[in-house]
Design an enzyme around this catalytic site. Structure first.
Site, PDB file in Angstrom:
ATOM      1  N   ARG A  75      51.254  -0.506   4.381  1.00 35.55           N
ATOM      2  CA  ARG A  75      52.905  -0.994   3.944  1.00 35.55           C
ATOM      3  C   ARG A  75      52.766  -1.758   2.799  1.00 35.55           C
ATOM      4  O   ARG A  75      53.654  -1.740   1.755  1.00 35.55           O
ATOM      5  CB  ARG A  75      53.617  -1.861   4.926  1.00 35.55           C
ATOM      6  N   TYR A  98      53.166  -5.282  -3.195  1.00 39.87           N
ATOM      7  CA  TYR A  98      53.605  -4.883  -4.774  1.00 39.87           C
ATOM      8  C   TYR A  98      52.798  -5.554  -5.781  1.00 39.87           C
ATOM      9  O   TYR A  98      51.818  -5.020  -6.503  1.00 39.87           O
ATOM     10  CB  TYR A  98      55.103  -5.131  -5.152  1.00 39.87           C
ATOM     11  N   ILE A 116      53.115  -6.062  19.285  1.00 40.19           N
ATOM     12  CA  ILE A 116      54.330  -6.316  18.619  1.00 40.19           C
ATOM     13  C   ILE A 116      54.977  -4.987  18.371  1.00 40.19           C
ATOM     14  O   ILE A 116      54.259  -4.063  17.517  1.00 40.19           O
ATOM     15  CB  ILE A 116      54.211  -7.163  17.286  1.00 40.19           C
ATOM     16  N   THR A 141      59.996  -5.238   9.820  1.00 43.12           N
ATOM     17  CA  THR A 141      59.896  -3.867   9.273  1.00 43.12           C
ATOM     18  C   THR A 141      60.923  -3.243   9.992  1.00 43.12           C
ATOM     19  O   THR A 141      61.773  -2.420   9.491  1.00 43.12           O
ATOM     20  CB  THR A 141      58.779  -3.399   9.096  1.00 43.12           C
ATOM     21  N   LYS A 176      49.122 -10.284  13.671  1.00 44.64           N
ATOM     22  CA  LYS A 176      49.558  -8.615  14.002  1.00 44.64           C
ATOM     23  C   LYS A 176      48.919  -8.018  13.504  1.00 44.64           C
ATOM     24  O   LYS A 176      48.907  -7.703  12.106  1.00 44.64           O
ATOM     25  CB  LYS A 176      51.108  -8.498  13.642  1.00 44.64           C
ATOM     26  N   TYR A 191      50.507 -11.167   9.475  1.00 46.22           N
ATOM     27  CA  TYR A 191      50.827  -9.810   9.770  1.00 46.22           C
ATOM     28  C   TYR A 191      50.182  -8.951   8.788  1.00 46.22           C
ATOM     29  O   TYR A 191      50.318  -8.886   7.368  1.00 46.22           O
ATOM     30  CB  TYR A 191      52.377  -9.312   9.466  1.00 46.22           C
TER      31      TYR A 191
END
Length: 296
Positions: free
Chosen positions: A142, A111, A207, A48, A165, A137
């Site tokens: 997000r 999405y 991270i 990202t 993560k 992740y």
């Protein structure tokens, strides 16, 4: 027990850009050299913070290959390869392996999202695509979806799925992951303000966005904890709290690229639709960098 990819602070590195928006590979090399010299434990490329969402496929693969070349085996290179399209994620995973990446970072589909059953099948499919270790992740803010404890438990059984993560912001979830998966799934903090709390639950590191501007100090938060100096680790976590807040005062990676520019590291602009900070935001960021000792 599975092999740990890295312990400590992996930098979710920015992708430097020229003013015209093209990738500045000369500056990327310089940033990677500086990061490694300052003690960064891993380079996490095309995540990202690296603006992978606006890269073409060719740019994405080229940037992974460049990071592998520049790191030259000094630290592991973890390549962002995730997508909301399983077949594309498989293709990018194979490309990242061919480019020399040491491990893969795979985000939850966004999405279109999916069910937990679909999520498990998605991650198992990408884990089977190569023999590289996979870091899941989990960042619901997000993507609009998160990984459940039951899904973590199932995914941790796969030999190639070795870590997560964790960026949900929930210590309760982190505790649940650690209890459910034990040594079968390493945990990295995905939030710079939660490094020490996650280390206290057995986490292997972070991270980090903060590592872009304070690589040595972020490494030291982790290393101090590993060395048994929990008091120093906590003190460092709290010392850089204001800077961490400033780095997330606008959409990531807008503030961190601005910070690097203020420091003379020439990260350049973000690609649209990300735009520059306001004057007020920039002033707050400058003050936080000064307070942290990143600017003189």
């Amino acid at each position: 027990m599975k092999k740990t990819i890295f312990r400590g602070a992996g930098v979710a590195i920015v992708t430097p850009m020229h003013e015209d928006g093209s990738i500045n590979f000369e500056k990327l090399r310089a940033l990677i050299d500086w990061q490694i010299e300052e003690g960064t434990d891993s380079i996490v490329i095309c995540g990202t913070t690296g603006e992978s969402a606006t890269m073409t496929d060719e740019e994405h693969v080229h940037t992974i290959a460049a990071a592998v070349e520049y790191a030259a085996g000094r630290v592991p290179v973890v390549a962002g390869a995730g997508s909301n399209h399983t077949e594309y994620s498989i293709w990018m995973s194979k490309e990242a392996k061919a480019a020399g990446a040491d491990a893969l970072l795979h985000v939850t589909p966004y999405y279109n999202k999916t069910s937990q059953r679909g999520l498990v099948r998605h991650f198992l499919s990408v884990a089977e695509a190569t023999d590289l270790p996979v870091i899941l992740y989990n960042v619901p803010s997000r993507t609009g979806m998160g990984i459940s404890i039951d899904s973590f438990r199932e995914l941790a059984k796969h030999p190639n799925i070795v870590a997560v993560k964790e960026a949900s912001g929930s210590i309760q979830l982190v505790t649940g992951i650690a209890a459910a998966c034990g040594e079968e799934l390493d945990i990295y903090s995905g939030n710079d303000d939660m490094i020490v709390p996650i280390l206290s639950l057995g986490g292997k590191g972070v991270i980090s966005v903060l590592s872009n501007v304070l690589p040595h100090e972020t490494h030291e938060i982790c290393q101090s904890y590993f060395d048994g100096d929990v008091k120093r680790s906590c003190a460092l976590q709290l010392r850089y709290h204001s800077l961490i807040e400033a780095l997330f005062s606008d959409v990531n990676p807008i503030p961190v690229k601005e910070a690097l520019n203020l420091m003379g590291r020439e990260a350049g602009p973000c690609r649209m639709p990300l735009v520059e900070m306001t004057d007020e935001g920039r002033a707050r960021l400058r003050d936080a960098l000064l307070e942290a000792g990143a600017l003189s």
